[in-house]
Structures are given as C-alpha cells and as structure tokens.
Write a protein that holds these residues in place. Structure first.
Motif, PDB file in Angstrom:
ATOM      1  N   GLY A 162      -7.789   0.044   5.305  1.00  0.00           N
ATOM      2  CA  GLY A 162      -6.571  -0.106   6.090  1.00  0.00           C
ATOM      3  C   GLY A 162      -5.532  -1.013   5.471  1.00  0.00           C
ATOM      4  N   VAL A 163      -5.835  -1.617   4.319  1.00  0.00           N
ATOM      5  CA  VAL A 163      -4.871  -2.522   3.686  1.00  0.00           C
ATOM      6  C   VAL A 163      -4.245  -1.836   2.472  1.00  0.00           C
ATOM      7  CG1 VAL A 163      -4.553  -4.762   2.575  1.00  0.00           C
ATOM      8  CG2 VAL A 163      -6.233  -4.496   4.434  1.00  0.00           C
ATOM      9  N   LEU A 164      -2.922  -1.764   2.460  1.00  0.00           N
ATOM     10  CA  LEU A 164      -2.215  -1.126   1.350  1.00  0.00           C
ATOM     11  C   LEU A 164      -1.784  -2.198   0.353  1.00  0.00           C
ATOM     12  CD1 LEU A 164      -1.316   1.760   0.624  1.00  0.00           C
ATOM     13  CD2 LEU A 164       0.917   1.202   1.574  1.00  0.00           C
ATOM     14  N   ASP A 165      -1.992  -1.969  -0.921  1.00  0.00           N
ATOM     15  CA  ASP A 165      -1.631  -2.906  -1.984  1.00  0.00           C
ATOM     16  C   ASP A 165      -0.122  -2.791  -2.263  1.00  0.00           C
ATOM     17  OD1 ASP A 165      -1.193  -4.295  -4.315  1.00  0.00           O
ATOM     18  OD2 ASP A 165      -2.938  -3.473  -5.372  1.00  0.00           O
ATOM     19  N   ARG A 166       0.640  -3.718  -1.647  1.00  0.00           N
ATOM     20  CA  ARG A 166       2.110  -3.682  -1.757  1.00  0.00           C
ATOM     21  C   ARG A 166       2.596  -3.922  -3.184  1.00  0.00           C
ATOM     22  NH1 ARG A 166       5.618  -2.562   2.668  1.00  0.00           N
ATOM     23  NH2 ARG A 166       4.271  -2.524   4.475  1.00  0.00           N
ATOM     24  N   THR A 167       1.843  -4.726  -3.933  1.00  0.00           N
ATOM     25  CA  THR A 167       2.236  -4.995  -5.323  1.00  0.00           C
ATOM     26  C   THR A 167       2.157  -3.702  -6.139  1.00  0.00           C
ATOM     27  OG1 THR A 167       1.195  -7.135  -4.998  1.00  0.00           O
ATOM     28  CG2 THR A 167       1.835  -6.578  -7.242  1.00  0.00           C
ATOM     29  N   LEU A 168       1.045  -2.989  -5.949  1.00  0.00           N
ATOM     30  CA  LEU A 168       0.882  -1.708  -6.649  1.00  0.00           C
ATOM     31  C   LEU A 168       1.981  -0.732  -6.222  1.00  0.00           C
ATOM     32  CD1 LEU A 168      -0.604   0.319  -8.400  1.00  0.00           C
ATOM     33  CD2 LEU A 168      -2.224   0.694  -6.533  1.00  0.00           C
ATOM     34  N   TRP A 169       2.305  -0.754  -4.926  1.00  0.00           N
ATOM     35  CA  TRP A 169       3.333   0.160  -4.403  1.00  0.00           C
ATOM     36  C   TRP A 169       4.666  -0.079  -5.124  1.00  0.00           C
ATOM     37  CZ3 TRP A 169       1.570   4.009  -1.588  1.00  0.00           C
ATOM     38  CH2 TRP A 169       2.462   4.843  -0.921  1.00  0.00           C
ATOM     39  N   ARG A 170       5.019  -1.384  -5.294  1.00  0.00           N
ATOM     40  CA  ARG A 170       6.277  -1.705  -5.992  1.00  0.00           C
ATOM     41  C   ARG A 170       6.192  -1.315  -7.471  1.00  0.00           C
ATOM     42  NH1 ARG A 170       6.449  -5.907  -2.269  1.00  0.00           N
ATOM     43  NH2 ARG A 170       5.178  -7.244  -3.596  1.00  0.00           N
TER      44      ARG A 170
ATOM     45  N   TYR B 119       3.786  14.508  10.604  1.00  0.00           N
ATOM     46  CA  TYR B 119       4.024  15.931  10.375  1.00  0.00           C
ATOM     47  C   TYR B 119       3.557  16.766  11.553  1.00  0.00           C
ATOM     48  CZ  TYR B 119       4.749  14.920   5.419  1.00  0.00           C
ATOM     49  OH  TYR B 119       5.212  14.462   4.238  1.00  0.00           O
ATOM     50  N   GLY B 120       2.399  16.434  12.054  1.00  0.00           N
ATOM     51  CA  GLY B 120       1.836  17.305  13.078  1.00  0.00           C
ATOM     52  C   GLY B 120       0.879  16.531  13.935  1.00  0.00           C
ATOM     53  N   GLY B 121      -0.396  16.783  13.773  1.00  0.00           N
ATOM     54  CA  GLY B 121      -1.389  16.172  14.630  1.00  0.00           C
ATOM     55  C   GLY B 121      -1.757  14.742  14.270  1.00  0.00           C
ATOM     56  N   LEU B 122      -1.658  14.385  12.984  1.00  0.00           N
ATOM     57  CA  LEU B 122      -2.130  13.081  12.526  1.00  0.00           C
ATOM     58  C   LEU B 122      -1.052  12.365  11.717  1.00  0.00           C
ATOM     59  CD1 LEU B 122      -5.633  14.299  11.287  1.00  0.00           C
ATOM     60  CD2 LEU B 122      -5.240  12.836  13.282  1.00  0.00           C
ATOM     61  N   VAL B 123      -1.098  11.032  11.733  1.00  0.00           N
ATOM     62  CA  VAL B 123      -0.220  10.232  10.879  1.00  0.00           C
ATOM     63  C   VAL B 123      -1.089   9.345  10.004  1.00  0.00           C
ATOM     64  CG1 VAL B 123       1.868   8.831  10.806  1.00  0.00           C
ATOM     65  CG2 VAL B 123       1.256  10.018  12.909  1.00  0.00           C
ATOM     66  N   GLU B 124      -0.819   9.347   8.696  1.00  0.00           N
ATOM     67  CA  GLU B 124      -1.560   8.504   7.759  1.00  0.00           C
ATOM     68  C   GLU B 124      -0.854   7.159   7.610  1.00  0.00           C
ATOM     69  OE1 GLU B 124      -2.047  10.642   4.080  1.00  0.00           O
ATOM     70  OE2 GLU B 124      -2.810  12.430   5.080  1.00  0.00           O
ATOM     71  N   TRP B 125      -1.618   6.093   7.541  1.00  0.00           N
ATOM     72  CA  TRP B 125      -1.106   4.755   7.196  1.00  0.00           C
ATOM     73  C   TRP B 125      -0.018   4.270   8.152  1.00  0.00           C
ATOM     74  CZ3 TRP B 125      -3.605   1.753   3.788  1.00  0.00           C
ATOM     75  CH2 TRP B 125      -4.467   2.394   2.885  1.00  0.00           C
ATOM     76  N   LEU B 126      -0.138   4.597   9.427  1.00  0.00           N
ATOM     77  CA  LEU B 126       0.914   4.236  10.394  1.00  0.00           C
ATOM     78  C   LEU B 126       1.072   2.717  10.513  1.00  0.00           C
ATOM     79  CD1 LEU B 126       2.953   5.300  12.471  1.00  0.00           C
ATOM     80  CD2 LEU B 126       1.149   5.209  14.191  1.00  0.00           C
TER      81      LEU B 126
ATOM     82  N   ALA C  45       5.560   8.235  18.647  1.00  0.00           N
ATOM     83  CA  ALA C  45       5.345   7.437  19.860  1.00  0.00           C
ATOM     84  C   ALA C  45       4.031   7.840  20.527  1.00  0.00           C
ATOM     85  CB  ALA C  45       6.505   7.655  20.831  1.00  0.00           C
ATOM     86  N   GLY C  46       3.293   6.853  20.978  1.00  0.00           N
ATOM     87  CA  GLY C  46       2.057   7.134  21.706  1.00  0.00           C
ATOM     88  C   GLY C  46       0.877   7.445  20.813  1.00  0.00           C
ATOM     89  N   ALA C  47       1.037   7.274  19.474  1.00  0.00           N
ATOM     90  CA  ALA C  47      -0.064   7.570  18.563  1.00  0.00           C
ATOM     91  C   ALA C  47      -1.194   6.563  18.767  1.00  0.00           C
ATOM     92  CB  ALA C  47       0.423   7.519  17.117  1.00  0.00           C
ATOM     93  N   VAL C  48      -2.430   7.061  18.725  1.00  0.00           N
ATOM     94  CA  VAL C  48      -3.587   6.184  18.901  1.00  0.00           C
ATOM     95  C   VAL C  48      -4.457   6.216  17.643  1.00  0.00           C
ATOM     96  CG1 VAL C  48      -3.684   6.348  21.418  1.00  0.00           C
ATOM     97  CG2 VAL C  48      -4.849   8.068  20.023  1.00  0.00           C
ATOM     98  N   PRO C  49      -5.053   5.048  17.283  1.00  0.00           N
ATOM     99  CA  PRO C  49      -5.857   5.019  16.064  1.00  0.00           C
ATOM    100  C   PRO C  49      -7.114   5.878  16.163  1.00  0.00           C
ATOM    101  CG  PRO C  49      -5.931   2.905  17.213  1.00  0.00           C
ATOM    102  CD  PRO C  49      -4.933   3.749  17.934  1.00  0.00           C
ATOM    103  N   VAL C  50      -7.527   6.375  15.021  1.00  0.00           N
ATOM    104  CA  VAL C  50      -8.696   7.241  14.907  1.00  0.00           C
ATOM    105  C   VAL C  50      -9.662   6.546  13.960  1.00  0.00           C
ATOM    106  CG1 VAL C  50      -9.450   9.445  13.907  1.00  0.00           C
ATOM    107  CG2 VAL C  50      -7.347   9.353  15.242  1.00  0.00           C
TER     108      VAL C  50
ATOM    109  N   LEU D 289      -5.935   6.697   9.930  1.00  0.00           N
ATOM    110  CA  LEU D 289      -5.257   7.785  10.642  1.00  0.00           C
ATOM    111  C   LEU D 289      -4.951   7.400  12.093  1.00  0.00           C
ATOM    112  CD1 LEU D 289      -7.485  10.816   9.549  1.00  0.00           C
ATOM    113  CD2 LEU D 289      -5.144  10.365   8.803  1.00  0.00           C
ATOM    114  N   HIS D 290      -3.820   7.894  12.590  1.00  0.00           N
ATOM    115  CA  HIS D 290      -3.512   7.856  14.023  1.00  0.00           C
ATOM    116  C   HIS D 290      -3.344   9.289  14.508  1.00  0.00           C
ATOM    117  CE1 HIS D 290      -2.792   3.604  13.453  1.00  0.00           C
ATOM    118  NE2 HIS D 290      -2.534   3.446  14.750  1.00  0.00           N
ATOM    119  N   ARG D 291      -3.795   9.525  15.753  1.00  0.00           N
ATOM    120  CA  ARG D 291      -3.607  10.849  16.339  1.00  0.00           C
ATOM    121  C   ARG D 291      -2.383  10.822  17.238  1.00  0.00           C
ATOM    122  NH1 ARG D 291      -7.962  11.350  19.060  1.00  0.00           N
ATOM    123  NH2 ARG D 291      -9.284  12.421  17.578  1.00  0.00           N
ATOM    124  N   LEU D 292      -1.562  11.885  17.114  1.00  0.00           N
ATOM    125  CA  LEU D 292      -0.368  11.977  17.953  1.00  0.00           C
ATOM    126  C   LEU D 292      -0.718  12.648  19.269  1.00  0.00           C
ATOM    127  CD1 LEU D 292       2.088  13.155  15.182  1.00  0.00           C
ATOM    128  CD2 LEU D 292       2.127  10.942  16.344  1.00  0.00           C
TER     129      LEU D 292
END
Lengths: 297, 384
Positions: free
Chosen positions: A37-45, A111-118, A129-134, A143-146
């Motif tokens: 669940g932790v994204l490497d912000r340094t790598l992202w930059r 996009y649809g049913g799921l959101v990655e890295w919300l 809105a209203g997405a819940v963790p999975v 993942l979060h489910r919409l």
C-alpha cells in the motif's frame, strides 16, 4: 512494411529496462511486497524525470514527443519489472493534470468497478465517491471497490489507449515468466537431470513462448494502427499470454511455485488484476464478433 | 515499427491487383478434385501465366531465374493472389517451394539449367519423397537404400505422404547411401525421374476420403549419379534448406483464407439463428482476435526474415504451432454453428474440418515443434 522495432525503439526499450533493473530490481520488488500500500514517491519522480509519463506529450508542451509504439515498449518493460503504481492513469493524465508529466502528482482513475492506489493518489479521475477498500489479492496493487447500483449495466472499461498499455504490461509479464520458467527448468534437477530435459516440462515452456510471441505481434500491431479492433484483439491475446504464462510458470516451479518467497505468484496476481482493469473481456469478444458481420445499412 | 507498404511495395501491389483483375475472369473452370491430369494441366497453366507476366519464382534468386524479391514482396504476392481468388500453387508446390530452392542453393550450374526453368515455366511437376512408413517425425531414420553401380544409384524402398506423385515428372528423394554412418550423415538427395522402371505409385486414401497423397514403391530403380544434388551423404544438410522454406511464408494464403471463412461462418450463424447463442458468438469473436494476431505474426516473421537475408528463423515453429491449433478450432466452431448439419459432407466446412485434422501432424507434429521451440529458441537441454 517493416514490422520490427527501429534502432531507436530498441534503444528506448533497453534504456527503460536498464533504469528499472537499477531502481526496481528484485530486492526493491520484495521490499515493496513487505510494505503493502505504500508508493515510492522518489521512484515516481525519477520515472517522471526519465520521461515515462510525458513520453507521448508533444515537445512544445514539455513532453518527449514520441508515439504509441514507444509507449507500448516502455509499458512492456514496466510489466516485466512488476513496477507498481497507477502508471497508465498518470501517463494518460500528463498534460492534463498538473504535475502528472513530471511525476510530482500521482494520478489514478476510476474506470469501472475498481480503483487502484486510491489512498496514495493525489488526483482521481472519474467518480470514486463511496469507494470502499478491498483486501486485494495482489500485494502490489491496493484496490477500492466502487459502489454499483444493483442491475447496473456491465462496466465498459477504460479508453482504448489504457487498454492497449495494459496489454503491453501483460506482454512484458508474459515474457518475464517465460524466462523464469526456462531458468528454473534448466537449473532444477530431479531424477538426475535438469527437469527441462523432460518433454512434459519443455512443452509447458514452449507453449508459454508461443502465447507470448503471438501476443507480441498483436500488441505491437495495435500500437502501430491504434485501431479499436486491433486493440481489443491485443487485449484478449495479451491477457491469455500473461495469465496462462504465469500459471504454467508456477507449474514448472513445482512446490517452490506455491511459496510466497518465489516471485511467480506476484506475476500471476498482477496478471489477474490487469484483466479486471480493462473491463469485462466478453465486451472485447462481442466487438470482434460484430466486426465479422457485414455493416448493416 | 511500420505496417504500411513502402512506395515500391505499394506500386508492386497495385500492378499485381490490376493484372489479377484482368486475367482471372478468363481462367478455365476449376477441374474436378479427382481428375489428376486435369488438375496438373490447370496448375501448370496458371504457372505459365505467372511466368509470362513476370511473377514466376518471385522469391527465387535472380541467378536461378527468379525475381529476387524479399519476403515482404512475396507476402504481398501471396496475400493479393489469395484475396483475388487466384488458383493455389497446387501441383507446383514442391517445385517452387522445396525442390527448386534446394537446387538453386545446392545444385551445379548444369543441374540448375536442367531443372529450374521448367519449374518456372510450368512445364514440369515435382513431388517429395522424404517420409517413409517407419520414418515420420524421426525423418533421419529413413531406410530407403541406394547402392552405387557405375554411373547410377540403385534405389529400393518406399516413401509415403507424397502429394501429386501420380502426375509428377520428378521426385526429390532422400535415400540412405551409408548405413554405417551416424544417421544424419549417411543420407543423399537425388532427383528421381518418376517414369523410371521400378517406380510404382499407389494412391493413399485419407480419412477425408480423398486421394491427396500417394505411396511410392521403389524396386531397384536406377537413378543417374548426375541427378545427385550436393555431395554423397550430405543430403540431410541439403534438405534442411528446403524444410526451412516450408516453415516460412508457406501459410500466408491459408491465413487470409481462414479470415474469409470466419466471416462466412459468422454470416451463416446469423442466418440460422446460432448468432444469438452468446458463448458461440463470443467464440467467433475470439477467433477473429486469433486470426488477426496470426496475420500480424506473419508480418512480424516476414519483416524479421527480411533482415536475415530471407531465411526464416525458428519463429516459423512458433507460428505453425499456433496456426495449426487455431485452424482446427475454426472448424470445430464451424461444426457448432452447423449443428446436426456438421455430419453432412455436402455442407461447407465439413470436409475442411476433416482435412484440418492433419495440420497438427504434417510438416512436423505439434509435439516435435514444441521440442524445437524449447531446445532451439529457449535453450532447454536435449533429452526425452
């Protein structure tokens, strides 16, 4: 016709592979698994600085000014390295969301049913809105489910470019599990010889390669034509190559393939995750079926 | 990466289309499948038309009488002729795609002058005598013997799966000249005149009920030593040249034909109501993806071969594995579309379904192809 990568395209692909091998090698991969669940912000930059997100943005707008074929080659390498994060959503947001192109901003998309890295994203495109963790099956993709009203129409999936880049990631994953299967088959000995000397194991490996190379032709062709039907075909072939490839690779690994320690399960779980990202696959089947009939007037 | 024709390729394609549109309406009607002499005459007549128009031996080297076109232009030729419904290579297959290229690569100037022009002009038919009843996938175990007797080899043995043997003038024949040498080293390549005394041809009926193939029995047949291509006992290496050609662009026309068949199948399903069966309809969509991908894989392999001097690589095995399976899947799906009519030989695709059972066997079974892919591409150890 010259349907092979140009020298520049080969160099770009090799450059991305080198960057990722240095910055996201096996040790970094396993460290990421241990910190879910932790994204490497340094790598992202760093990816932003390398032009990963601004690859297709025109040069006057601060981008690299390259096209879909180059993006497909870069995302193939990302898939090969199991690079985590909402890479495609951020890439597609370059030039539209401030900081996306440079890697300052992490952008995800509903996009649809799921959101990655919300939880890690700075910006969400689409309605979340209203997405819940999975409890995500893939340790590297939170993942979060919409919320979805009962009886709603099936999810339509993301735009064609996102489908194509997902197929490119699947292709990279398929190519990598082919290598892992072959490496294991060459070195693991049973009955006094490498298991890769047995035809039953050989044929599993050969079939991984056949699916991968067929998918490669479909994915690269779709990158050249950008035709929605070519993209739908590429998606089906790449999903098949990635999922079945990881399954067969796991089988070649035997008991080791069933452990958390071996990387094989990470490839399989990511391949499953990507098949859901691009919406219901039967919609791709239907699109390609409709294409077989003459246009009705 | 580029899928578009270069200006030269576009020009070649346009001229070919123009020529096909002009000549195809004037072709005689197709002969009955059982009338071999008529089929020979029809196929040779088409080859003569190609020769007169400058399209014969397109992919052959210029010094062998060909046009020296690279794989990309050969691909355009095969694509356009199939799309236009032009005759298939038919009886000219072995001459143009196996024996001819072998003689062009390995023959003496005299052998090239004797055998190549009649192939290009559509005057002589070749057949292939490789497989034997006890030498299929394990071709190097072949046992047809040849003894040297003065200026001739005396050949005895039998060959199987020989197409067009009934109407062939020549047979590219593999014989064992040194039974004591390691298996691959005692084989010699000979051009056998099919009218030589001691040659008996017996039609071989396939499970599809047709006589596409024959068995060839050789009883002390004398073949002049000058008919040997390459050195004595070097026939295995000589042969590998032809087999690599077989795995190159050999299936281009068939992939185009499959894509057309898939469209016809969808229209049939629409007409008989099966289109409303969602799983079946999606299976047709999946096959569309499959054959689109196979066409792209062909273009990929052809572009790769263009960079290696026209010699197809092991990628041909990857293609053949996927294609042979996909084509069987196509006709199995056709049977679902037809329902009970899939048992009626008079319906379209029913005979094709039977014929397609050979695709995972002919020219290297899928199991042998998987060994080739695993050992030559992936580098897995040899062993069974």
């Amino acid at each position: 016709m010259h349907f092979q990568p140009t020298d520049d395209q080969r160099a770009l692909k090799a450059g991305v592979r080198e960057l990722l091998a240095g910055r996201f090698g096996r040790r970094a991969l396993r460290a990421a698994v241990d910190r879910p669940g932790v994204l490497d912000r340094t790598l992202w930059r760093e990816l932003g600085e390398a032009g990963f997100f601004a690859l297709r943005l025109p040069e006057p707008d601060g981008g690299v000014g390259l096209g879909l074929p180059e993006a497909v080659l870069a995302f193939e390498e990302a898939g090969r390295a199991l690079l985590p994060g909402p890479l495609i959503a951020t890439h597609l947001a370059a030039g539209e969301v401030a900081g996306a192109a440079t890697g300052e901003t992490v952008v995800t998309a509903a996009y649809g049913g799921l959101v990655e890295w919300l939880a890690e994203a700075d910006v969400v495109r689409g309605e979340a809105a209203g997405a819940v963790p999975v409890r995500s099956v893939d340790p590297l993709t939170p993942l979060h489910r919409l919320p979805r009203p009962p009886g709603a129409a099936p999810e339509s999936g993301p735009e064609p470019v996102a489908v194509l880049l997902t197929a490119a990631e699947q292709l990279g994953g398929a190519a990598r599990v082919c290598e892992l299967a072959v490496e294991h088959a060459r070195t693991r000995e049973q009955f006094g010889r490498p298991i890769g000397a047995f035809q039953a194991v050989k044929h599993l490996c050969a079939r991984i390669l056949v699916r991968t190379e067929t998918a490669r032709a479909a994915v690269y062709a779709a990158a050249v034509t950008a035709d929605p039907l070519d993209i739908a075909a590429a998606r089906l072939l790449a999903d098949e190559a990635a999922v079945h490839g990881a399954r067969d690779c796991l089988q070649v690994h035997g008991g080791m393939g069933f452990t958390w320690e071996a990387d094989v399960h990470l490839f399989l779980k990511r391949a499953w995750t990507r098949t859901q990202r691009t919406g219901d696959s039967t919609q791709s089947d239907e699109l390609l079926a409709e294409d077989l009939l003459p246009v009705r007037v | 990466m580029d899928l578009a024709d270069s200006p030269e390729e576009g020009e070649f394609r346009a001229r070919l289309r123009e020529w096909l549109a002009k000549v195809l309406p004037g072709l005689p009607p197709k002969p009955s499948p059982d009338d071999w002499p008529a089929r020979r005459a029809y196929d040779l007549g088409w080859q003569r038309m190609l020769y007169d128009a400058g399209y014969a031996g397109l992919h052959w080297p210029v010094d062998a009488g060909g046009r020296g076109a690279g794989p990309a232009r050969h691909l355009i030729f095969l694509e356009e002729t199939e799309k236009a419904g032009a005759p298939y290579v038919g009886a000219n297959f072995v001459g143009l795609l196996h024996a001819g290229p072998t003689i062009a690569a390995e023959g003496t100037p005299g052998q090239r002058a004797r055998w190549l022009p009649p192939v290009l002009r559509g005057e002589e038919v070749w057949c292939q005598g490789f497989s034997e009843p006890d030498a299929g996938s394990d071709l190097a175990s072949l046992r047809t013997r040849a003894w040297r007797d003065g200026d001739a080899y005396v050949v005895s043995g039998s060959k199987i799966w020989t197409s067009h043997a009934e109407v062939a003038d020549w047979c590219e024949l593999l014989v064992r000249t040194d039974p004591d040498a390691p298996r691959h080293r005692g084989i010699t390549w000979l051009a056998l005149p099919m009218d030589a005394p001691g040659v008996t041809v017996r039609p071989l009926r396939t499970l599809a009920g047709s006589n596409e193939f024959a068995e060839v029995f050789l009883d002390e047949v004398r073949v002049p030593v000058v008919n040997r291509v390459g050195a004595e006992n070097d026939g295995w290496r000589v042969t590998m040249v032809t087999l690599s050609f077989e795995r190159g662009t050999a299936f281009v026309g068939e992939v185009v034909a499959c894509r057309r068949a898939l469209g016809e199948l969808a229209r049939e399903a629409r007409a008989n109501g099966r289109w409303d069966d969602a799983p079946l309809r999606r299976r047709l969509g999946r096959l569309n993806a499959e054959f689109r991908a196979l066409w792209r894989l062909t273009q990929w392999n052809v572009s790769e071969a263009e960079g290696t001097g026209g010699v197809p690589g092991a990628g041909g095995s990857v293609f053949k594995l996927r294609y042979s399976h996909a084509r069987q899947e196509l006709y199995d799906t056709a049977a679902e579309v037809l329902g009970a009519d899939c048992l009626d030989l008079g319906r379209p695709w029913v005979l094709d379904r039977l014929s397609s059972l050979s695709y995972t066997i002919a020219a290297g079974t899928s199991q042998i192809q998987q060994n080739i892919v695993a050992e030559r591409i992936l580098g897995l150890p040899k062993g069974r």
